[in-house]
Design a protein around this motif. Structure first.
Motif, PDB file in Angstrom:
ATOM      1  N   PRO A   1       0.824  -1.207   0.000  1.00 29.15           N
ATOM      2  CA  PRO A   1       0.000   0.000   0.000  1.00 29.15           C
ATOM      3  C   PRO A   1       0.863   1.264   0.000  1.00 29.15           C
ATOM      4  N   ALA A   2       0.212   2.417  -0.192  1.00 26.32           N
ATOM      5  CA  ALA A   2       0.939   3.681  -0.223  1.00 26.32           C
ATOM      6  C   ALA A   2       0.098   4.749   0.455  1.00 26.32           C
ATOM      7  N   THR A   3       0.762   5.685   1.079  1.00 25.38           N
ATOM      8  CA  THR A   3       0.087   6.811   1.719  1.00 25.38           C
ATOM      9  C   THR A   3       0.454   8.096   0.994  1.00 25.38           C
ATOM     10  N   GLY A   4      -0.296   9.162   1.308  1.00 21.66           N
ATOM     11  CA  GLY A   4      -0.006  10.451   0.715  1.00 21.66           C
ATOM     12  C   GLY A   4      -0.933  10.793  -0.428  1.00 21.66           C
ATOM     13  N   THR A   5      -0.560  11.816  -1.161  1.00 21.04           N
ATOM     14  CA  THR A   5      -1.372  12.348  -2.246  1.00 21.04           C
ATOM     15  C   THR A   5      -0.626  12.183  -3.559  1.00 21.04           C
ATOM     16  N   VAL A   6      -1.332  11.709  -4.603  1.00 17.36           N
ATOM     17  CA  VAL A   6      -0.682  11.555  -5.899  1.00 17.36           C
ATOM     18  C   VAL A   6      -0.219  12.918  -6.407  1.00 17.36           C
ATOM     19  N   PRO A   7       0.934  12.962  -7.107  1.00 16.62           N
ATOM     20  CA  PRO A   7       1.783  11.823  -7.485  1.00 16.62           C
ATOM     21  C   PRO A   7       2.842  11.456  -6.436  1.00 16.62           C
ATOM     22  N   ARG A   8       2.885  12.198  -5.307  1.00 19.09           N
ATOM     23  CA  ARG A   8       3.943  11.973  -4.318  1.00 19.09           C
ATOM     24  C   ARG A   8       3.474  10.963  -3.281  1.00 19.09           C
ATOM     25  N   LEU A   9       3.174   9.768  -3.748  1.00 19.03           N
ATOM     26  CA  LEU A   9       2.784   8.689  -2.852  1.00 19.03           C
ATOM     27  C   LEU A   9       4.023   8.076  -2.212  1.00 19.03           C
ATOM     28  N   LEU A  10       3.860   7.627  -0.982  1.00 21.87           N
ATOM     29  CA  LEU A  10       4.962   6.986  -0.282  1.00 21.87           C
ATOM     30  C   LEU A  10       4.641   5.504  -0.141  1.00 21.87           C
ATOM     31  N   PRO A  11       5.277   4.641  -0.955  1.00 21.51           N
ATOM     32  CA  PRO A  11       4.971   3.207  -0.909  1.00 21.51           C
ATOM     33  C   PRO A  11       5.447   2.567   0.389  1.00 21.51           C
ATOM     34  N   SER A  12       4.709   1.569   0.823  1.00 22.20           N
ATOM     35  CA  SER A  12       5.099   0.724   1.958  1.00 22.20           C
ATOM     36  C   SER A  12       4.993  -0.729   1.497  1.00 22.20           C
ATOM     37  N   PRO A  13       5.973  -1.237   0.753  1.00 25.18           N
ATOM     38  CA  PRO A  13       5.883  -2.591   0.192  1.00 25.18           C
ATOM     39  C   PRO A  13       5.596  -3.631   1.275  1.00 25.18           C
ATOM     40  N   ASP A  14       4.668  -4.535   0.948  1.00 27.27           N
ATOM     41  CA  ASP A  14       4.236  -5.529   1.929  1.00 27.27           C
ATOM     42  C   ASP A  14       4.653  -6.950   1.555  1.00 27.27           C
TER      43      ASP A  14
END
Length: 733
Positions: A485-498
């Motif tokens: 999943p990713a947090t933040g606002t597009v396009p500056r999303l911050l991925p959190s690979p699971d």
């Protein structure tokens, strides 16, 4: 007195009152329904004579009737739009700039300032935008409230090319959907052309009917200044706009459009159902004047009350200061609040907390606002004065100013306490609190050196990237596709690979896809609540959604009994409408998305997914996660598909064709007939078995014999399983 050698002139302004006129028929157009003061509702409408395009003046409460979802709303107040009345219109000129359009470019340039002045003088808060086209889109100018800037755009236009009539207004209208519209503003499109239109050919794959349906779903009112072509009449009639003959005086037409927009009526009432619930509500406005009648329907939706941090994600650096607003949505009769916000005191420090404008809106005295500061926490107590009434709608409750004090400020803002109340001290239920994100500038923009989800690193996000994502999909679980999943606002999303490539990664990809292809402002609001109906038949389960035009992606976990095997999963019309539908199945999981490069919006209602299976037993749903095209989770209401209903025809009166919307709750036999005043059925629009859902029938004014019906009053009746609903309409040739 004049001669060949000198001339003397005396100029005198003489006021000639506007001559009274008797309208031949009455048209009503609901331009927007504004729920920003919910439960107080403001419906804006034009009432005019369609023959002369002149507004009907002097109407009051006795001339109007309002129903919301079939319930008569009383009392109502009626006023004409004036300065300070709050009307807002986002007006887009869709302009053909091919070679023969030079005189019209000059005409619009000459009248642009006067057009804007007319709107402003009568209280309409306007924005102007411009789309230019020939066979292709030539110019895209975002909204401005500066009439001089708009005039500068027009002055810079040059009429070139063309000569191959027709041109391509259909693509230009669709491009107008990508502009940044304000919440609850009227969406007015004015198409100006002297040519016909390409349709379903080498220039554009679009059809006029598809564009009309998109405009209706988007809520756009389309007027056309153009040649006398049936298609231009159809799009104007279907969306509540006007058709003007471009061969007439062009400056007068522009002035007339400005006059019609600025002489609207504002009908205000308090809804009988003051609970925000996210569902789509239908507002029917009927007008009567000197024996003539007309009606039109508008819609609005108010999500559940909630609080947001705005912006949701702030990108900052050590030594920087930044602002975060506490933004309220759908607050009914708000009077007081106790809000506690937690933050990481090792990363940021709170500089100040100030009251927002919403708390003091329409109040003669400033509200009470008491901030109490702790390390890592601010406690906010706020209230309107006891003698004030509650305030409803949307707005900023408080503004927080922070300073960044760490090299890596990555942290979060949380609501640890939210207690909102009305002026009567009644609690206001809110959706669960939302998190605010603080991130270091530069984080989250790249993935393996490229833009997030640009898997082939070619500078865009397209179907090739999706094909690559599908190769990374489970059970392969290639880490190249692990972006969610990713947090933040597009396009500056911050991925959190699971560690898994699944629906979370598809959600991130779809959000980035929509940003790349549309890159327009998506309104921040509590996600709406589509209504889900599940229809079971032997070996098949169909998921049907209503109020679903924002649906963009989702994940379904099926409950599959022992001995039952899934044979196929197909995308329904909601996913495939003007898009490449994505359906990925792994075991009992279905992940889906709608990838479109023409519009983020789909149809308002229709089939989402069809699951087919073999074996004894019935497939069910264990869990369901549906997101908007912006990635917001949508709160699903479970219900029977639809009620049995028959809508008012639009337009009414009509002189070419009219649309009749109806819905049925189950599969069954349906008849929709047209009847004269003697009760004789003179035309049949529907006669057969239909699936559950909403439908639209069109009557072109022809009898069953093929002859054109005479002008007059007709009734139309919908019959289903022994029930009947009847409405009246007026046909004028």
């Amino acid at each position: 007195r004049s001669s060949t050698t000198d001339s003397n002139y005396v100029t005198r302004r003489i006021y000639i009152p506007e001559a009274a006129f008797t309208p031949e028929s009455l048209n009503v157009v609901v331009t927007t329904v504004d729920p920003s003061d919910f439960p107080v509702i403001h419906a804006y409408c034009m009432v005019y004579d369609p023959t002369s395009h002149r507004s009907i003046n002097g109407l009051d409460e006795d001339n109007f009737t309002v129903h919301e979802d079939g319930t008569l709303e009383e009392p109502i107040t009626v006023e004409r739009m004036t300065t300070g009345s709050g009307g807002a219109a986002d007006i887009v000129f869709v302009f053909d700039v091919t070679g023969s359009m030079g005189p019209y470019i000059t005409g619009l340039k000459d009248r642009a300032k006067a057009f804007a002045d007319t709107l402003e003088s009568r209280g309409l808060d306007y924005q102007l935008a411009l789309i230019t086209y020939g066979d292709e889109i030539r110019g895209f100018y975002e909204f401005t409230s500066d009439a001089d800037e708009f005039k500068t755009w027009i002055e810079g236009l040059a009429a070139t090319g063309g000569g191959d009539s027709p041109e391509n207004p259909l693509d230009a209208i669709e491009r107008a959907f990508d502009l940044s519209y304000r919440p609850f503003a009227q969406k007015i499109f004015v198409v100006i052309t002297d040519a016909g239109y390409h349709e379903d050919d080498a220039v554009t794959p679009r059809t006029l009917d598809e564009v009309i349906e998109d405009c209706e779903s988007f809520g756009a009112i389309v007027s056309v200044v153009g040649p006398d072509i049936a298609g231009y009449h159809n799009i104007a009639d279907a969306t509540g706009g006007f058709w003007f003959d471009i061969g007439e005086d062009f400056s007068s037409i522009i002035d007339m459009i400005g006059d019609l927009l600025s002489t609207q009526y504002i009908i205000t009432y308090t809804t009988h159902d003051p609970v925000p619930d996210g569902r789509l509500r239908y507002v029917l406005v009927e007008a009567e004047y000197e024996g003539l009648t007309g009606s039109d329907e508008g819609t609005y939706r108010v999500g559940e009350a909630g609080l947001f941090f705005d912006p949701e994600t702030t990108f900052t650096f050590n030594g920087d200061t930044f602002r975060v607003d506490i933004y309220g949505i759908s607050l009914p009769q708000f009077g007081m609040a106790h809000i506690v916000v937690d933050y990481d005191a090792a990363k940021v420090s709170l500089v100040s907390a100030e009251v927002g404008e919403f708390l003091g809106r329409a109040a003669p005295e400033p509200p009470t606002f008491i901030p109490t500061y702790f390390s890592g926490q601010v406690d906010l107590a706020m209230a309107r004065r006891a003698e004030d009434s509650g305030v409803s709608g949307y707005g900023v409750l408080a503004t927080l100013m922070f300073a960044t004090i760490a090299d890596d400020p990555t942290s979060e803002l949380e609501f640890s306490t939210v207690d909102l109340r009305t002026m009567d001290d009644e609690p206001i239920d809110t959706v669960p609190g939302y998190t605010g994100y603080i991130r270091l500038v530069g984080d989250g923009t790249d993935h393996e050196g490229c833009m997030l989800c640009d898997f082939d690193c070619d500078g865009d996000i397209d179907l090739r990237d999706f094909v690559l994502l599908s190769t990374y999909w489970q059970p392969v679980n290639d880490t190249s596709g692990d972006v969610g999943p990713a947090t933040g606002t597009v396009p500056r999303l911050l991925p959190s690979p699971d560690g898994a490539v699944n629906y979370e990664d598809l959600f991130v990809f779809t959000r980035m896809w929509n940003w790349w292809h549309f890159s327009h402002t998506i309104l921040r609001e509590v996600p709406v609540s589509p209504v889900l109906a599940v229809e079971d038949s032997p070996g098949e389960m169909t998921l049907y959604l209503r109020s679903a035009s924002c649906v963009g992606m989702g994940h379904i976990l099926l409950d599959i009994p022992s001995g039952v095997e899934i044979t196929s999963v197909e995308a329904g019309e909601l996913l495939s409408y003007k898009a490449s539908p994505v359906v990925l199945v792994e075991g009992n999981e279905i992940s889906f998305a709608r990838l479109s490069d023409s519009s983020p919006f789909t149809k308002s209602s229709g089939t989402l997914i069809v699951v087919r299976y073999n074996g004894n037993g019935t497939v069910g749903i264990r869990s369901l996660d549906i997101r908007s095209f912006a990635g917001e989770k949508m709160l699903i209401q479970y219900t029977h598909p639809l009620g049995f209903s028959l809508g008012q025809n639009i337009p009414n009166p009509f002189n070419s064709s009219t649309q009749i919307k109806f819905s049925i709750p189950d599969k069954g036999y349906v008849r929709l007939g047209i009847y004269n005043l003697l009760g004789e059925r003179v035309a049949t629009l529907v006669d057969g078995e239909l699936l559950a859902g909403e439908r639209t029938a069109i009557w072109d004014g022809r009898l069953s014999t093929g002859e054109t019906a005479p002008s007059g009053i007709y009734y139309y009746k919908l019959s289903f399983r022994g029930e009947n609903q009847v409405r009246r309409m007026l046909y004028l040739k």
